[in-house]
Write a protein that holds these residues in place. Structure first.
Motif, PDB file in Angstrom:
ATOM      1  N   CYS A  84       9.849   5.001 -14.594  1.00  0.00           N
ATOM      2  CA  CYS A  84      10.603   4.471 -13.464  1.00  0.00           C
ATOM      3  C   CYS A  84       9.617   3.709 -12.593  1.00  0.00           C
ATOM      4  O   CYS A  84       8.398   3.888 -12.711  1.00  0.00           O
ATOM      5  CB  CYS A  84      11.303   5.570 -12.669  1.00  0.00           C
ATOM      6  N   GLY A  85      10.144   2.845 -11.733  1.00  0.00           N
ATOM      7  CA  GLY A  85       9.243   2.068 -10.900  1.00  0.00           C
ATOM      8  C   GLY A  85       9.966   1.341  -9.795  1.00  0.00           C
ATOM      9  O   GLY A  85      11.187   1.444  -9.638  1.00  0.00           O
ATOM     10  N   VAL A  86       9.188   0.578  -9.046  1.00  0.00           N
ATOM     11  CA  VAL A  86       9.700  -0.181  -7.910  1.00  0.00           C
ATOM     12  C   VAL A  86       8.962  -1.507  -7.864  1.00  0.00           C
ATOM     13  O   VAL A  86       7.783  -1.580  -8.229  1.00  0.00           O
ATOM     14  CB  VAL A  86       9.537   0.611  -6.589  1.00  0.00           C
ATOM     15  N   ARG A  87       9.670  -2.548  -7.432  1.00  0.00           N
ATOM     16  CA  ARG A  87       9.086  -3.880  -7.325  1.00  0.00           C
ATOM     17  C   ARG A  87       9.628  -4.559  -6.082  1.00  0.00           C
ATOM     18  O   ARG A  87      10.831  -4.526  -5.818  1.00  0.00           O
ATOM     19  CB  ARG A  87       9.457  -4.698  -8.556  1.00  0.00           C
ATOM     20  N   ASN A  88       8.729  -5.165  -5.335  1.00  0.00           N
ATOM     21  CA  ASN A  88       9.125  -5.940  -4.155  1.00  0.00           C
ATOM     22  C   ASN A  88       9.483  -7.372  -4.533  1.00  0.00           C
ATOM     23  O   ASN A  88       8.902  -7.939  -5.460  1.00  0.00           O
ATOM     24  CB  ASN A  88       7.962  -6.011  -3.151  1.00  0.00           C
ATOM     25  N   TYR A  92       7.936  11.943   1.612  1.00  0.00           N
ATOM     26  CA  TYR A  92       7.266  10.746   2.115  1.00  0.00           C
ATOM     27  C   TYR A  92       8.313   9.724   2.546  1.00  0.00           C
ATOM     28  O   TYR A  92       9.292   9.495   1.839  1.00  0.00           O
ATOM     29  CB  TYR A  92       6.359  10.129   1.041  1.00  0.00           C
ATOM     30  N   LYS A  93       8.118   9.132   3.695  1.00  0.00           N
ATOM     31  CA  LYS A  93       9.045   8.124   4.216  1.00  0.00           C
ATOM     32  C   LYS A  93       8.246   6.923   4.681  1.00  0.00           C
ATOM     33  O   LYS A  93       7.298   7.068   5.450  1.00  0.00           O
ATOM     34  CB  LYS A  93       9.849   8.674   5.383  1.00  0.00           C
ATOM     35  N   VAL A  94       8.628   5.743   4.229  1.00  0.00           N
ATOM     36  CA  VAL A  94       7.940   4.526   4.646  1.00  0.00           C
ATOM     37  C   VAL A  94       8.202   4.281   6.118  1.00  0.00           C
ATOM     38  O   VAL A  94       7.288   4.038   6.893  1.00  0.00           O
ATOM     39  CB  VAL A  94       8.387   3.311   3.792  1.00  0.00           C
ATOM     40  N   ASP A  95       9.469   4.361   6.518  1.00  0.00           N
ATOM     41  CA  ASP A  95       9.845   4.128   7.920  1.00  0.00           C
ATOM     42  C   ASP A  95      10.438   5.410   8.471  1.00  0.00           C
ATOM     43  O   ASP A  95      11.632   5.655   8.375  1.00  0.00           O
ATOM     44  CB  ASP A  95      10.844   2.971   8.011  1.00  0.00           C
ATOM     45  N   LYS A  96       9.590   6.237   9.043  1.00  0.00           N
ATOM     46  CA  LYS A  96      10.024   7.555   9.511  1.00  0.00           C
ATOM     47  C   LYS A  96      11.086   7.491  10.598  1.00  0.00           C
ATOM     48  O   LYS A  96      12.026   8.261  10.613  1.00  0.00           O
ATOM     49  CB  LYS A  96       8.815   8.352   9.993  1.00  0.00           C
ATOM     50  N   ALA A  97      10.974   6.537  11.511  1.00  0.00           N
ATOM     51  CA  ALA A  97      11.941   6.426  12.605  1.00  0.00           C
ATOM     52  C   ALA A  97      13.314   6.021  12.080  1.00  0.00           C
ATOM     53  O   ALA A  97      14.331   6.560  12.499  1.00  0.00           O
ATOM     54  CB  ALA A  97      11.453   5.410  13.629  1.00  0.00           C
ATOM     55  N   ARG A  98      13.359   5.097  11.134  1.00  0.00           N
ATOM     56  CA  ARG A  98      14.628   4.591  10.636  1.00  0.00           C
ATOM     57  C   ARG A  98      15.364   5.629   9.797  1.00  0.00           C
ATOM     58  O   ARG A  98      16.586   5.685   9.774  1.00  0.00           O
ATOM     59  CB  ARG A  98      14.389   3.330   9.803  1.00  0.00           C
ATOM     60  N   GLU A 141       0.813  -1.218   0.000  1.00  0.00           N
ATOM     61  CA  GLU A 141       0.000   0.000   0.000  1.00  0.00           C
ATOM     62  C   GLU A 141       0.848   1.271   0.000  1.00  0.00           C
ATOM     63  O   GLU A 141       0.346   2.370  -0.202  1.00  0.00           O
ATOM     64  CB  GLU A 141      -0.984   0.020   1.182  1.00  0.00           C
ATOM     65  N   GLU A 142       2.157   1.134   0.197  1.00  0.00           N
ATOM     66  CA  GLU A 142       3.073   2.280   0.222  1.00  0.00           C
ATOM     67  C   GLU A 142       3.829   2.463  -1.099  1.00  0.00           C
ATOM     68  O   GLU A 142       4.435   3.513  -1.324  1.00  0.00           O
ATOM     69  CB  GLU A 142       4.120   2.093   1.336  1.00  0.00           C
ATOM     70  N   LEU A 143       3.819   1.450  -1.974  1.00  0.00           N
ATOM     71  CA  LEU A 143       4.653   1.477  -3.179  1.00  0.00           C
ATOM     72  C   LEU A 143       4.423   2.720  -4.042  1.00  0.00           C
ATOM     73  O   LEU A 143       5.393   3.313  -4.521  1.00  0.00           O
ATOM     74  CB  LEU A 143       4.437   0.217  -4.019  1.00  0.00           C
ATOM     75  N   ASP A 144       3.190   3.109  -4.257  1.00  0.00           N
ATOM     76  CA  ASP A 144       2.939   4.266  -5.113  1.00  0.00           C
ATOM     77  C   ASP A 144       3.229   5.589  -4.421  1.00  0.00           C
ATOM     78  O   ASP A 144       3.322   6.632  -5.059  1.00  0.00           O
ATOM     79  CB  ASP A 144       1.505   4.251  -5.644  1.00  0.00           C
ATOM     80  N   LYS A 145       3.416   5.563  -3.107  1.00  0.00           N
ATOM     81  CA  LYS A 145       3.658   6.791  -2.345  1.00  0.00           C
ATOM     82  C   LYS A 145       5.140   7.139  -2.220  1.00  0.00           C
ATOM     83  O   LYS A 145       5.479   8.256  -1.839  1.00  0.00           O
ATOM     84  CB  LYS A 145       3.054   6.666  -0.950  1.00  0.00           C
TER      85      LYS A 145
END
Length: 115
Positions: free
Chosen positions: A95-99, A64-70, A54-58
Motif C-alpha cells: 500500500c502507499g500514498v502519492r502527492n 499519527y496525524k499530519v494536521d492535529k488541529a483539523r 517529510e510526513e508521507l512515511d509517517k
C-alpha cells in the motif's frame, strides 16, 4: 481479484473516509482500479492539500496525524491508516500514498487472480 472481502472493505472504507474528511478545493474524490496480470491496484484520490513530503512515511503510524488541529473537526483518531497498513501487511500486499499538486492518492494491491 482474490482477496479477503472484509479486509479489502475495511481498507477501502478507511481510504474513502479519509478522502471525504480531507477533500478540499474542487471537492473531487476518484476511485480507480488498475489490473496487471498478477495484481489489481486500487486507488483513492481526493483533491486538497498535499501531505508534506517529510510526513508521507509517517501517516501509517498509529495515532499519527499530519494536521492535529483539523482532525478534531471531524473526530478522527489517527488509527485508520495504521489499520490499513496492518491489514495489507497481514495479506502480504503493498500500500502507499502519492502527492499531486492538487491532492493526495492512496493505493493498495491485491492478487489479480485469473482472467
Amino acid at each position: 481479484m482474490w482477496a479477503d472481502e472484509f479486509k479489502v472493505e475495511q481498507v477501502v472504507t478507511n481510504y474513502i473516509s479519509n478522502a471525504i474528511n480531507h477533500c478540499e478545493n474542487e471537492k473531487i474524490i476518484e476511485v480507480k482500479l488498475e489490473r496487471n496480470t498478477d495484481r489489481v491496484r486500487i486507488f483513492v484520490f481526493n483533491t486538497g492539500k498535499p501531505i508534506p513530503e517529510e510526513e508521507l512515511d509517517k501517516v501509517w503510524i498509529k495515532f499519527y496525524k499530519v494536521d492535529k488541529a483539523r482532525t478534531h473537526e471531524y473526530g478522527g483518531n489517527g488509527i485508520g491508516l495504521s489499520i490499513v497498513k496492518a491489514v495489507m501487511d497481514a495479506m502480504n500486499q503493498e500500500c502507499g500514498v502519492r502527492n499531486y499538486d492538487n491532492g493526495v492518492e492512496f493505493w493498495f494491491d491485491v492478487d489479480g487472480g485469473r482472467t
